[in-house]
Scaffold this active site. Structure first.
Site, PDB file in Angstrom:
ATOM      1  N   SER A  73       0.872  -1.176   0.000  1.00  0.00           N
ATOM      2  CA  SER A  73       0.000   0.000   0.000  1.00  0.00           C
ATOM      3  C   SER A  73       0.910   1.226   0.000  1.00  0.00           C
ATOM      4  O   SER A  73       2.102   1.112   0.307  1.00  0.00           O
ATOM      5  CB  SER A  73      -0.846  -0.035   1.274  1.00  0.00           C
ATOM      6  OG  SER A  73      -1.357   1.239   1.579  1.00  0.00           O
ATOM      7  N   TYR A  94      -2.094  -1.146  10.224  1.00  0.00           N
ATOM      8  CA  TYR A  94      -2.173  -1.373   8.772  1.00  0.00           C
ATOM      9  C   TYR A  94      -0.870  -0.919   8.110  1.00  0.00           C
ATOM     10  O   TYR A  94      -0.258  -1.662   7.339  1.00  0.00           O
ATOM     11  CB  TYR A  94      -3.375  -0.623   8.195  1.00  0.00           C
ATOM     12  CG  TYR A  94      -3.569  -0.853   6.709  1.00  0.00           C
ATOM     13  CD1 TYR A  94      -4.201  -1.996   6.240  1.00  0.00           C
ATOM     14  CD2 TYR A  94      -3.100   0.077   5.767  1.00  0.00           C
ATOM     15  CE1 TYR A  94      -4.372  -2.219   4.869  1.00  0.00           C
ATOM     16  CE2 TYR A  94      -3.270  -0.144   4.405  1.00  0.00           C
ATOM     17  CZ  TYR A  94      -3.904  -1.283   3.960  1.00  0.00           C
ATOM     18  OH  TYR A  94      -4.064  -1.504   2.605  1.00  0.00           O
TER      19      TYR A  94
HETATM   20  N1  NAP Z   1      -8.749  -1.128  -2.129  1.00  0.00           N
HETATM   21  C1  NAP Z   1      -7.721  -0.322  -2.060  1.00  0.00           C
HETATM   22  O1  NAP Z   1      -7.824   0.876  -2.387  1.00  0.00           O
HETATM   23  C2  NAP Z   1      -6.377  -0.834  -1.596  1.00  0.00           C
HETATM   24  C3  NAP Z   1      -5.288   0.041  -1.614  1.00  0.00           C
HETATM   25  C4  NAP Z   1      -4.033  -0.415  -1.207  1.00  0.00           C
HETATM   26  C5  NAP Z   1      -3.884  -1.736  -0.773  1.00  0.00           C
HETATM   27  N2  NAP Z   1      -4.979  -2.573  -0.764  1.00  0.00           N
HETATM   28  C6  NAP Z   1      -4.756  -3.973  -0.341  1.00  0.00           C
HETATM   29  O2  NAP Z   1      -5.350  -4.845  -1.290  1.00  0.00           O
HETATM   30  C7  NAP Z   1      -5.723  -6.076  -0.654  1.00  0.00           C
HETATM   31  C8  NAP Z   1      -7.159  -6.408  -0.983  1.00  0.00           C
HETATM   32  O3  NAP Z   1      -7.998  -5.434  -0.406  1.00  0.00           O
HETATM   33  P1  NAP Z   1      -9.460  -5.048  -0.948  1.00  0.00           P
HETATM   34  O4  NAP Z   1      -9.450  -3.593  -1.113  1.00  0.00           O
HETATM   35  O5  NAP Z   1      -9.828  -5.935  -2.068  1.00  0.00           O
HETATM   36  O6  NAP Z   1     -10.313  -5.359   0.360  1.00  0.00           O
HETATM   37  P2  NAP Z   1     -11.611  -6.254   0.641  1.00  0.00           P
HETATM   38  O7  NAP Z   1     -12.587  -6.127  -0.477  1.00  0.00           O
HETATM   39  O8  NAP Z   1     -12.026  -5.905   2.014  1.00  0.00           O
HETATM   40  O9  NAP Z   1     -11.044  -7.744   0.587  1.00  0.00           O
HETATM   41  C9  NAP Z   1     -10.229  -8.248   1.593  1.00  0.00           C
HETATM   42  C10 NAP Z   1     -10.218  -9.743   1.481  1.00  0.00           C
HETATM   43  O10 NAP Z   1      -9.451 -10.277   2.590  1.00  0.00           O
HETATM   44  C11 NAP Z   1     -10.197 -11.302   3.212  1.00  0.00           C
HETATM   45  N3  NAP Z   1      -9.916 -11.422   4.634  1.00  0.00           N
HETATM   46  C12 NAP Z   1     -10.026 -10.446   5.572  1.00  0.00           C
HETATM   47  N4  NAP Z   1      -9.773 -10.959   6.793  1.00  0.00           N
HETATM   48  C13 NAP Z   1      -9.511 -12.275   6.622  1.00  0.00           C
HETATM   49  C14 NAP Z   1      -9.202 -13.339   7.510  1.00  0.00           C
HETATM   50  N5  NAP Z   1      -9.143 -13.165   8.841  1.00  0.00           N
HETATM   51  N6  NAP Z   1      -8.993 -14.573   6.998  1.00  0.00           N
HETATM   52  C15 NAP Z   1      -9.099 -14.783   5.677  1.00  0.00           C
HETATM   53  N7  NAP Z   1      -9.395 -13.816   4.778  1.00  0.00           N
HETATM   54  C16 NAP Z   1      -9.602 -12.574   5.253  1.00  0.00           C
HETATM   55  C17 NAP Z   1     -11.645 -10.884   3.012  1.00  0.00           C
HETATM   56  O11 NAP Z   1     -12.512 -11.970   3.213  1.00  0.00           O
HETATM   57  P3  NAP Z   1     -14.060 -11.711   3.643  1.00  0.00           P
HETATM   58  O12 NAP Z   1     -14.674 -11.014   2.474  1.00  0.00           O
HETATM   59  O13 NAP Z   1     -14.568 -13.078   3.848  1.00  0.00           O
HETATM   60  O14 NAP Z   1     -14.007 -10.875   4.860  1.00  0.00           O
HETATM   61  C18 NAP Z   1     -11.618 -10.361   1.583  1.00  0.00           C
HETATM   62  O15 NAP Z   1     -11.757 -11.403   0.669  1.00  0.00           O
HETATM   63  C19 NAP Z   1      -5.453  -5.872   0.836  1.00  0.00           C
HETATM   64  O16 NAP Z   1      -4.224  -6.465   1.175  1.00  0.00           O
HETATM   65  C20 NAP Z   1      -5.377  -4.361   0.982  1.00  0.00           C
HETATM   66  O17 NAP Z   1      -4.594  -3.974   2.070  1.00  0.00           O
HETATM   67  C21 NAP Z   1      -6.207  -2.160  -1.162  1.00  0.00           C
END
Ligand code: NAP
Length: 253
Positions: A158, A171
């Site tokens: 990130s 985070y």
């Molecule tokens: N979106 C952004 O703007 C952004 C920016 C920078 C970095 N990121 C990174 O990108 C990655 C994906 O994020 P996203 O934005 O797609 O978020 P998201 O839609 O909230 O997805 C997160 C995923 O992680 C899973 N997860 C969370 N806690 C868990 C646990 N205890 N055990 C197993 N699985 C778990 C969730 O499963 P459930 O759905 O079942 O909870 C979900 O599938 C993350 O590493 C995040 O830090 C995102």
């Protein structure tokens, strides 16, 4: 290849054919889009996640698209034990016989608050999912990755993993840790294996986590997970052979 070209990358339909790829957090957001993308390019995708109903929905979407039959491995990364990571590795070995890539994508945000007020239990929870789990999973799966002729490990960072900012708490600390873990592993494996190790910073992307972090933002102003897939595909596939130890932006133009 320049970062811009990587972000315009389009792989051939059979790019990932015969490859087995594990995607963590595959039930939602970026992980869901990556799992669908890898399957659409011929990979057998192992869908890891926490919420079975979401994983089932991704499984059905992949089947409906006519792509290789995926598999589901539910595991809560906040509570997973060393034995459970080992069992997961054994399951993959027994079911598929090989593993060619991991996308470490699962993550949680935790609290956005000054360190002085940060709840220690939330800190541990975030660290377990965002930093300990990628370490434990990679360690358990390395023997299998080493058997692959050309394996790719992708960690998710990130902007606050490159330079931490006020209030981002566990985070930011976990993502700074991920950058270190990725660099270390890339360095350890360089010249001695066929495994490349890199980080992707997705950039602002329209997901549940982004909405949680920026509740006032208009989601329509953001890229959708499907829009940022070129870099995810490039780094997972054979065209990125030899690229290792990098931390790249999926939205750099
Ligand atoms: N979106 C952004 O703007 C952004 C920016 C920078 C970095 N990121 C990174 O990108 C990655 C994906 O994020 P996203 O934005 O797609 O978020 P998201 O839609 O909230 O997805 C997160 C995923 O992680 C899973 N997860 C969370 N806690 C868990 C646990 N205890 N055990 C197993 N699985 C778990 C969730 O499963 P459930 O759905 O079942 O909870 C979900 O599938 C993350 O590493 C995040 O830090 C995102």
């Amino acid at each position: 290849m320049e970062t811009q070209s990587m972000n315009d990358y389009q792989g051939t339909p059979g790019l990932l054919q015969d490859r087995v790829i594990l995607v963590t957090g595959a039930g939602d957001g970026i992980g869901r889009a990556a799992a669908m993308t890898y399957a659409a390019h011929g990979a057998t995708v192992i869908l890891h996640g926490r919420t079975l109903a979401k994983l089932d929905a991704v499984y059905d979407a992949i089947e409906k698209a006519g792509d290789p039959q995926p598999a589901i491995v539910p595991l809560d990364l906040s509570t997973a034990t060393a034995m459970e990571y080992q069992q997961l590795a054994e399951t993959i070995q027994n079911e598929f016989g090989h593993l060619d890539g991991i996308l470490h994508n699962a993550g949680v945000l935790g609290d956005i608050t000054p360190l002085e007020m940060y709840d220690p239990d939330t800190w541990d929870f975030v660290m377990k999912i965002n930093l300990r789990a990628p370490f434990m999973l990679t360690q358990a799966l390395l023997p299998m990755l080493k058997q692959s002729p050309d394996a790719s490990v992708i960690f998710t960072t990130s902007s606050v993993g490159r330079r931490a900012r006020a209030f981002w708490g566990a985070y930011a600390a976990s993502k700074c840790g991920i950058e270190g873990l990725s660099q270390m592993l890339a360095d350890e494996l360089m010249n001695t294996s066929n495994i490349r190790v890199n980080c992707i910073n997705p950039g602002a992307t329209r997901t549940r986590m982004r909405a949680e972090a920026y509740p006032g933002e208009n989601p329509a102003s953001l890229k959708a997970p499907e829009d940022i897939m070129p870099l995810y595909l490039y780094l997972m596939g054979p065209d990125s052979l030899g690229k290792t130890g990098l931390s790249l932006d999926a939205q750099a133009r």
